[in-house]
Design an enzyme around this catalytic site. Structure first.
Site, PDB file in Angstrom:
ATOM      1  N   HIS A   1       4.123   2.302  -7.988  1.00  0.00           N
ATOM      2  CA  HIS A   1       3.145   1.121  -8.217  1.00  0.00           C
ATOM      3  C   HIS A   1       2.065   1.381  -9.260  1.00  0.00           C
ATOM      4  O   HIS A   1       1.620   0.312  -9.712  1.00  0.00           O
ATOM      5  CB  HIS A   1       2.287   1.419  -6.734  1.00  0.00           C
ATOM      6  CG  HIS A   1       3.187   0.908  -5.742  1.00  0.00           C
ATOM      7  ND1 HIS A   1       3.181   1.860  -4.481  1.00  0.00           N
ATOM      8  CD2 HIS A   1       3.498  -0.183  -5.164  1.00  0.00           C
ATOM      9  CE1 HIS A   1       4.415   1.349  -3.767  1.00  0.00           C
ATOM     10  NE2 HIS A   1       4.257  -0.033  -3.875  1.00  0.00           N
TER      11      HIS A   1
ATOM     12  N   GLY B   1       8.713  -4.169  -8.641  1.00  0.00           N
ATOM     13  CA  GLY B   1       9.647  -3.059  -8.917  1.00  0.00           C
ATOM     14  C   GLY B   1      11.069  -3.416  -8.683  1.00  0.00           C
ATOM     15  O   GLY B   1      11.554  -3.920  -7.950  1.00  0.00           O
TER      16      GLY B   1
ATOM     17  N   SER C   1       8.959   5.921  -3.805  1.00  0.00           N
ATOM     18  CA  SER C   1       9.192   4.974  -2.626  1.00  0.00           C
ATOM     19  C   SER C   1       8.142   5.636  -1.657  1.00  0.00           C
ATOM     20  O   SER C   1       7.964   6.912  -1.320  1.00  0.00           O
ATOM     21  CB  SER C   1      10.408   5.010  -1.763  1.00  0.00           C
ATOM     22  OG  SER C   1      10.315   4.505  -0.585  1.00  0.00           O
TER      23      SER C   1
ATOM     24  N   GLN D   1       8.154  -8.794   8.153  1.00  0.00           N
ATOM     25  CA  GLN D   1       9.341  -8.451   6.939  1.00  0.00           C
ATOM     26  C   GLN D   1       9.831  -7.072   8.098  1.00  0.00           C
ATOM     27  O   GLN D   1      10.925  -6.697   7.347  1.00  0.00           O
ATOM     28  CB  GLN D   1       8.905  -8.145   5.731  1.00  0.00           C
ATOM     29  CG  GLN D   1       8.207  -6.932   5.369  1.00  0.00           C
ATOM     30  CD  GLN D   1       7.911  -7.166   3.872  1.00  0.00           C
ATOM     31  OE1 GLN D   1       7.184  -7.850   3.551  1.00  0.00           O
ATOM     32  NE2 GLN D   1       8.372  -5.929   3.060  1.00  0.00           N
TER      33      GLN D   1
ATOM     34  N   GLY E   1       0.674  -1.066   0.099  1.00  0.00           N
ATOM     35  CA  GLY E   1      -0.033  -0.019  -0.065  1.00  0.00           C
ATOM     36  C   GLY E   1       0.794   1.382   0.091  1.00  0.00           C
ATOM     37  O   GLY E   1       2.168   1.330  -0.365  1.00  0.00           O
ATOM     38  N   ALA E   2       0.224   2.495   0.615  1.00  0.00           N
ATOM     39  CA  ALA E   2       0.792   3.660   0.212  1.00  0.00           C
ATOM     40  C   ALA E   2       1.386   4.010  -1.056  1.00  0.00           C
ATOM     41  O   ALA E   2       2.583   4.059  -1.396  1.00  0.00           O
ATOM     42  CB  ALA E   2       2.206   3.689   1.198  1.00  0.00           C
ATOM     43  N   LEU E   3       0.441   3.590  -2.190  1.00  0.00           N
ATOM     44  CA  LEU E   3       0.946   3.519  -3.621  1.00  0.00           C
ATOM     45  C   LEU E   3       1.092   4.712  -4.127  1.00  0.00           C
ATOM     46  O   LEU E   3       0.614   5.970  -3.802  1.00  0.00           O
ATOM     47  CB  LEU E   3      -0.310   2.893  -4.248  1.00  0.00           C
ATOM     48  CG  LEU E   3      -0.946   1.542  -3.590  1.00  0.00           C
ATOM     49  CD1 LEU E   3      -2.091   1.085  -4.592  1.00  0.00           C
ATOM     50  CD2 LEU E   3       0.184   0.386  -3.646  1.00  0.00           C
ATOM     51  N   HIS E   4       2.312   4.705  -4.893  1.00  0.00           N
ATOM     52  CA  HIS E   4       2.824   6.061  -5.564  1.00  0.00           C
ATOM     53  C   HIS E   4       2.956   5.507  -6.933  1.00  0.00           C
ATOM     54  O   HIS E   4       2.496   4.674  -7.621  1.00  0.00           O
ATOM     55  CB  HIS E   4       4.113   6.363  -4.945  1.00  0.00           C
ATOM     56  CG  HIS E   4       5.016   5.421  -4.818  1.00  0.00           C
ATOM     57  ND1 HIS E   4       5.576   4.582  -6.086  1.00  0.00           N
ATOM     58  CD2 HIS E   4       5.635   4.751  -3.862  1.00  0.00           C
ATOM     59  CE1 HIS E   4       6.219   3.569  -5.518  1.00  0.00           C
ATOM     60  NE2 HIS E   4       6.305   3.605  -4.099  1.00  0.00           N
TER      61      HIS E   4
HETATM   62  O1  PAF Z   1       7.967  -4.630  -2.231  1.00  0.00           O
HETATM   63  C1  PAF Z   1       6.917  -4.884  -1.296  1.00  0.00           C
HETATM   64  O2  PAF Z   1       5.890  -3.757  -1.002  1.00  0.00           O
HETATM   65  C2  PAF Z   1       6.810  -5.834  -0.302  1.00  0.00           C
HETATM   66  O3  PAF Z   1       8.029  -6.229  -0.006  1.00  0.00           O
HETATM   67  C3  PAF Z   1       6.158  -7.066  -0.679  1.00  0.00           C
HETATM   68  C4  PAF Z   1       6.755  -7.745  -1.949  1.00  0.00           C
HETATM   69  C5  PAF Z   1       4.549  -6.653  -1.094  1.00  0.00           C
HETATM   70  C6  PAF Z   1       5.927  -8.131   0.362  1.00  0.00           C
HETATM   71  O4  PAF Z   1       5.392  -7.672   1.612  1.00  0.00           O
END
Ligand code: PAF
Length: 278
Positions: free
Chosen positions: A34, A147, A185, A61, A28-31
């Site tokens: 994305h 990406g 980002s 993660q 999310g927090a798409l830019h």
């Molecule tokens: O690149 C990301 O946004 C994350 O690492 C992913 C691949 C969605 C996994 O959570």
């Protein structure tokens, strides 16, 4: 556009889709980067194909001192970006939907994950591989797009797909940059105006390094220029083999110049190609 919050909803919807299913996993927090990925997915899916995006801030993660809690979650805007860019479905699970409290199975890539970001973010790629493996099993895509800004992630996930025989074709999409060269980002919003103005110098430093002949001079040139950015602290600047991510020994091989740099409290990553030279 279908919005599925549960695995069962997504699976029931997916069952009815024939042909290519192109998947774009995100947090999310798409830019703009994305949006470009989703548009590329739309193109790759072709007529009759399907584009699925996932939005999930994956807790496993993030390290204990990292920004999991404060990671931006502008869901309404994210759904609008997905719709405009041509997604057919968005999977938005909760952490409870994705993980059992007593989970005990993880996916661990042990070679490519060891260097670069893996050094300063222990467990990060285990979290990425585990969630992407789960998402692949839920969404069952034919193709997945990532990406290239996260070059190491792309290499690690390609290896996971190869070694575990996931029937998914993984493709990278070139990094989308702001007009001054800064890689887009979700974390750029953390930069204050003066850090934001300085941040473009990271890409400029990588480009200057990439113009040099030997891998050591490539690295030292980029490192020197990044060190000169006020407030910058280098995590790593490394010239690596594009596929194996091992230190690049000669510019005869395809390479990648990758950097992780703290500007204030914000950790930015970027990388550019080092095309083989005769
Ligand atoms: O690149 C990301 O946004 C994350 O690492 C992913 C691949 C969605 C996994 O959570």
């Amino acid at each position: 556009m279908k919005v599925a919050k549960s695995i069962a909803q997504l699976r029931a919807w997916r069952k009815r889709r024939l042909g290519r299913v192109v998947f774009v996993p995100t947090m999310g927090a798409l830019h703009a980067g994305h949006a470009a990925l989703v548009r590329a997915a739309r193109k790759l899916a072709g007529p009759g194909g399907t584009v699925v995006v996932s939005i999930f801030v994956n807790p496993i993660q993030f390290g204990p001192k990292e920004d999991f809690a404060s990671y931006p979650r502008p869901l309404k805007n994210d759904l609008a970006v997905c719709r405009t860019a041509g997604a057919d479905a968005v999977f938005v699970p909760s952490p409870q939907e994705m993980y059992f409290d007593d989970r005990s199975v993880f996916v661990d890539e042990s070679l490519l994950s060891a260097s670069l970001c893996g050094q300063s973010r222990p467990g990060h790629f285990r979290g990425v591989c585990t969630v992407v493996a789960k998402l692949f099993l839920i969404v069952q895509p034919t193709h997945a797009l990532f990406g290239e800004k996260d070059w190491q992630q792309l290499a690690v996930l390609r290896r996971m797909v190869r070694d575990l025989n996931f029937p998914v074709e993984v493709a990278g999409h070139p990094t989308v940059r702001e007009s001054d060269g800064l890689a887009t980002s979700s974390r750029n919003v953390y930069l204050n105006p003066s850090e934001r103005a300085l941040a473009s110098r990271i890409h400029a430093a990588l480009l200057a390094g990439a113009g040099k002949k030997s891998p050591t001079t490539v690295e030292s040139t980029a490192s020197r220029l990044i060190s000169a950015i006020p407030g910058a602290r280098i995590d790593y600047v490394e010239a690596v083999h594009a596929e194996t991510l091992q230190p690049l020994t000669s510019r005869k091989f395809p390479g990648r110049l990758a950097a992780a740099v703290f500007l204030g409290a914000t950790r930015l990553i970027d990388n550019i190609p080092l095309p083989p030279t005769p």
